[in-house]
Write an enzyme that holds these catalytic residues in place. Structure first.
Site, PDB file in Angstrom:
ATOM      1  N   GLU A 229       0.827  -1.205   0.000  1.00  0.00           N
ATOM      2  CA  GLU A 229       0.000   0.000   0.000  1.00  0.00           C
ATOM      3  C   GLU A 229       0.858   1.250   0.000  1.00  0.00           C
ATOM      4  O   GLU A 229       0.633   2.182  -0.778  1.00  0.00           O
ATOM      5  CB  GLU A 229      -0.923  -0.011   1.216  1.00  0.00           C
ATOM      6  CG  GLU A 229      -1.825   1.206   1.317  1.00  0.00           C
ATOM      7  CD  GLU A 229      -2.754   1.299   0.131  1.00  0.00           C
ATOM      8  OE1 GLU A 229      -2.487   2.167  -0.730  1.00  0.00           O
ATOM      9  OE2 GLU A 229      -3.691   0.516   0.057  1.00  0.00           O
ATOM     10  N   ASP A 233       1.122   3.968  -3.054  1.00  0.00           N
ATOM     11  CA  ASP A 233       0.748   5.376  -2.875  1.00  0.00           C
ATOM     12  C   ASP A 233       1.883   6.316  -3.276  1.00  0.00           C
ATOM     13  O   ASP A 233       1.665   7.330  -3.949  1.00  0.00           O
ATOM     14  CB  ASP A 233       0.361   5.628  -1.414  1.00  0.00           C
ATOM     15  CG  ASP A 233      -0.959   4.991  -1.026  1.00  0.00           C
ATOM     16  OD1 ASP A 233      -1.688   4.548  -1.933  1.00  0.00           O
ATOM     17  OD2 ASP A 233      -1.259   4.927   0.175  1.00  0.00           O
ATOM     18  N   SER A 420      -7.188   1.886  -3.880  1.00  0.00           N
ATOM     19  CA  SER A 420      -6.113   2.657  -3.264  1.00  0.00           C
ATOM     20  C   SER A 420      -5.120   3.149  -4.301  1.00  0.00           C
ATOM     21  O   SER A 420      -4.282   3.991  -3.991  1.00  0.00           O
ATOM     22  CB  SER A 420      -5.390   1.819  -2.209  1.00  0.00           C
ATOM     23  OG  SER A 420      -4.839   0.668  -2.792  1.00  0.00           O
TER      24      SER A 420
END
Length: 499
Positions: A229, A233, A420
């Site tokens: 994650e 990002d 995400s």
């Protein structure tokens, strides 16, 4: 004579999932975050202009809270009037008495945590001034909206290639002077991974800083999913706006950590982010009213400071992972102050998009639906909603792990998707848009909904699961919102008007 106590509105907790181990250690020292209520007069106000006024307004409440702490053997660890935050520290035994609750230890899915049930209580005069008391219960609050591809043949796209496919503008500074805030509730990044990823994309590595919040730290290597994650990002937002600074706010995965991280980012006068990307969340039904109120207060502050907030809408289709036979949406993406980001399946060739559908594959897919906690905001008055409430998502972008992003994690290249990925991609685009303006955009919803032609309308596919969900169609829908970005058209939509 002791003053009467009132239940703290919105503080009610349900019993946690998992087995009960026993009472919490009465001598354990813990911190709690207390958020004071906002003033209705501050709604929509310029937060920078009213910072001093807020501190003066809150001074009596902070003094009353200080007296309360002293009377219950608690110490003040931090006071931040701008964030409306007071942090208290004390033993479990003293905190239980102070807030009228009982803390127990639980275990669920291999993790131990403190939990409570029912309401908190406070002296009546103080209860009316407090919005939230967070940190007594530290059960996990959210999950990362990231999905690793299980298809060995899924090559994916480099993040900068996705930005190019969507026509992101090549601004003169490529995001220079802007800061993108990333909220992370676990995991970490390695500088070597970032350098490798950007070398492969033939881009300069971004300036990335880690900001610890409430005990959170940059800790790569402990959780592959969380590390994926964080890497996703950084590499997606940085590829979209290569010269923007990236501030990564690490906090524990609790409602306290989540809210503290967002308020820290919004009020960070050192890094001064103009955009916030959030790739963590949980079904609305999992949140207490007090945690939602505290987070929405932070989003109102963000709008006042000119900060745009983007959040992933979830990867569990219309159920959002709740097994009750009903549709659910994910928070904070469902907050009216946040741009909820859904997911698509993107097919491209020869540098052009060939096809784009709603992401729904292998039992996962874009979250979306209608909130049961928020009414439809004014900016959605012109769209057809499938039910009464705030519609989610607002926008979308590539998220299917089979057409996902090539990300370097722990020295290896992984193809990763999830909504995400959509949130940091949109955050990077807004860093570019802000670069061209004299002041940042802030809450962009009204302009987004006023310019439907600034999107690639995704009209095929659905997020149906077990017979319920929603289908895409012309205009806004509860799968991909208004659609995926047309960078050039959005640049024009957000041009500052002169004269």
């Amino acid at each position: 004579m002791p003053s009467a106590r009132h239940n703290l509105s919105g503080s009610e907790r349900r019993s946690p999932a998992g087995r009960t181990i026993g009472p919490a250690d009465p001598n354990e020292q813990i911190d709690v975050s207390i958020y004071l209520k906002d003033s209705p007069a501050e709604a929509g106000a310029d937060r920078a202009a009213c910072r001093d006024a807020r501190a003066q307004r809150l001074q009596p409440a902070m003094q009353e809270l200080a007296d309360f702490a002293k009377a219950h053997n608690l110490t003040i660890k931090e006071q931040d009037p701008g964030r409306r935050l007071v942090k208290l520290s004390g033993t479990v035994a003293d905190l239980q008495k102070a807030f009228g609750t009982e803390l127990k230890c639980y275990e669920h899915q291999g993790r131990q945590f403190r939990g409570r049930t029912g309401h908190l209580s406070l002296p009546a005069t103080l209860a009316d001034k407090i919005e939230a008391v967070l940190g007594l219960d530290n059960r996990p609050a959210a999950t990362p909206k990231v999905v690793f591809s299980r298809n060995a043949a899924a090559a994916g796209y480099f993040p900068n290639a996705v930005a190019k496919l969507y026509g992101f503008p090549a601004t003169p500074g490529l995001g220079k002077g802007q800061c993108i805030a990333l909220i992370e509730l676990g995991g970490g990044f390695k500088k070597a991974d970032t350098n490798t990823a950007f070398h492969v994309m033939n881009l300069p590595p971004p300036h990335v800083v880690a900001v610890g919040v409430s005990g959170g730290t940059n800790t790569p290597g402990e959780d592959q999913g969380a590390d994926g994650e964080v890497a996703l990002d950084i590499q997606v937002s940085g590829a979209a706006a290569p010269h923007a600074k990236i501030a990564v706010y690490f906090a524990p995965n609790t409602d306290q950590g989540f809210v503290d991280a967002i308020t820290k980012a919004v009020h960070d006068t050192k890094n001064k982010p103009s955009v916030i990307s959030i790739s963590w969340g949980a079904p609305e039904s999992d949140w207490t009213d007090q945690a939602i109120a505290a987070m929405n207060g932070a989003f109102a502050d963000a709008a006042g400071f000119g900060v745009s907030v983007f959040a992933a809408s979830g990867d569990r289709l219309a159920s959002d992972g709740v097994n009750d036979g009903k549709p659910h949406v994910d928070f904070p993406a469902s907050s009216p102050g946040v741009v909820g980001c859904g997911g698509t399946r993107l097919s491209a060739g020869a540098g052009r998009i060939a096809d784009e559908l709603v992401w729904n594959s292998n039992g996962a897919g874009t979250g979306g639906g209608v909130s049961t906690r928020f009414s439809a905001p004014d900016y959605q008055s012109g769209v057809s909603l499938p039910a009464s409430g705030r519609g989610v998502p607002d926008v979308a972008a590539d998220a299917d792990p089979n057409t996902g992003y090539r990300i370097v994690v722990a020295g290896s290249v992984e193809t990763i998707g999830g909504t995400s990925a959509a949130a940091p991609l949109w955050a990077g685009l807004f860093a570019l848009l802000n670069e061209t303006r004299s002041k940042p955009i802030g809450a962009p919803h009204a302009t987004l909904y006023a310019h439907p032609a600034a999107f690639r309308d995704v009209t095929d596919g659905d997020n149906v699961e077990n017979g319920y969900g929603y289908s895409a169609g012309p205009g806004w829908d509860a799968c991909t919102g208004l659609g995926s970005p047309d960078g050039a058209a959005l640049m024009k939509a957000f041009e500052e008007k002169t004269g």
